[in-house]
Design a protein around this motif. Structure first.
Motif, PDB file in Angstrom:
ATOM      1  N   THR A  58      -0.324   3.903   3.564  1.00  0.00           N
ATOM      2  CA  THR A  58       0.574   3.010   2.826  1.00  0.00           C
ATOM      3  C   THR A  58       1.824   3.802   2.439  1.00  0.00           C
ATOM      4  OG1 THR A  58      -0.243   3.523   0.594  1.00  0.00           O
ATOM      5  CG2 THR A  58      -1.439   1.828   1.849  1.00  0.00           C
ATOM      6  N   GLU A  59       2.743   3.135   1.768  1.00  0.00           N
ATOM      7  CA  GLU A  59       4.010   3.771   1.387  1.00  0.00           C
ATOM      8  C   GLU A  59       3.870   4.722   0.201  1.00  0.00           C
ATOM      9  OE1 GLU A  59       5.425   0.021  -1.414  1.00  0.00           O
ATOM     10  OE2 GLU A  59       6.674   0.671   0.228  1.00  0.00           O
ATOM     11  N   PRO A  69       6.370  11.835   3.123  1.00  0.00           N
ATOM     12  CA  PRO A  69       6.135  10.773   4.099  1.00  0.00           C
ATOM     13  C   PRO A  69       5.267  11.189   5.281  1.00  0.00           C
ATOM     14  CG  PRO A  69       8.386  11.591   4.251  1.00  0.00           C
ATOM     15  CD  PRO A  69       7.799  12.183   3.006  1.00  0.00           C
TER      16      PRO A  69
END
Length: 248
Positions: free
Chosen positions: A192-193, A201
């Protein structure tokens, strides 16, 4: 109709997957969120257009007054709450413990820990047969960070999740005889983010090779576990912390 469910942090990531799954199972869904009005509106429209019934409620779960408003809004629009999913959570920027801003630690504890405590207390007041309720279910989204400790990444986040694990075990024992079940799902690395928001990231790709399955989990896989714990298929599960980490 399955019942009325509140999902905190329900507009994106794991929360959005839980919201969609709950609606598909027949729940009347309240999607709680704190920011991202457009995301919440899009999710509500998606659920309602697909034949489900959902509302959104913008509220800060780290504020007990806001939590009471969240429950009151849900009750007035959908009916008595039968299931609560404590999903709202943040990590703060990934770094060493001696580098983290104390304000970040306070915010993480306020949302992840106090938010779950406030929401669970509001749920017990309404669901417990001792308080005149008809019973219900609480499922909290924890993390395997609670047992791994997350050194070099976010020890404070791990601590916040260890606290909700303790809440899960204690509250399950306290209200298990009052028509309630209290459990948690403990995800590992989920794609997920949240990793990008924490400043890393590439974290999923970096850690995936260390997972026995060789991959990160999906938000839907966590949603499946949460919905199962809320169902009658898990009727004898109380005080359980279900590890969903691919064996990590």
């Amino acid at each position: 109709m399955t019942g009325v469910i509140i999902i905190t942090g329900g507009s994106r990531g794991i929360g959005a997957a839980i919201s969609r799954s709950a609606a598909a199972k027949g729940y009347l869904v309240c999607v709680n969120y704190h920011s991202g009005d457009s995301e919440a509106e899009a999710l509500i429209a998606e659920i309602n257009e697909s034949g489900g019934r959902a509302i959104s409620c913008k509220a800060d779960v780290s504020d007990h007054v806001e939590v009471e408003r969240l429950f009151a809004t849900t009750e007035s629009k959908l009916g008595p709450v039968t299931m609560l999913v404590n999903n709202a959570g943040i990590t703060g920027k990934i770094c060493r413990f001696d580098e983290v801003d104390p304000q970040v630690m306070s915010q993480v504890i306020a949302i992840n820990t106090m938010g779950a405590l406030y929401c669970s207390q509001a749920a017990v007041k309404r669901m417990s047969t001792k308080r005149g309720g008809k019973g219900g279910v609480i499922v909290t989204v924890s993390s395997i960070a609670a047992r791994l400790g997350s050194p070099g990444e976010y020890i404070w986040y791990a601590s916040s999740k260890a606290a909700v694990d303790a809440m899960t075990i204690g509250l399950a024992k306290e209200v298990g005889g009052e028509g309630m079940r209290v459990n948690a799902v403990s995800p590992g690395i989920i794609d997920t983010e949240i990793h990008a928001l924490g400043g890393d990231p590439g974290r999923v790709d970096r850690i995936a090779p260390m997972i026995p399955f060789g991959r990160a989990g999906t938000a839907q896989e966590i949603a499946n576990a949460v919905i199962w714990l809320g169902s009658e298929e898990a009727s004898y599960c109380n005080g359980s912390i279900l590890d969903c980490s691919g064996g990590r």
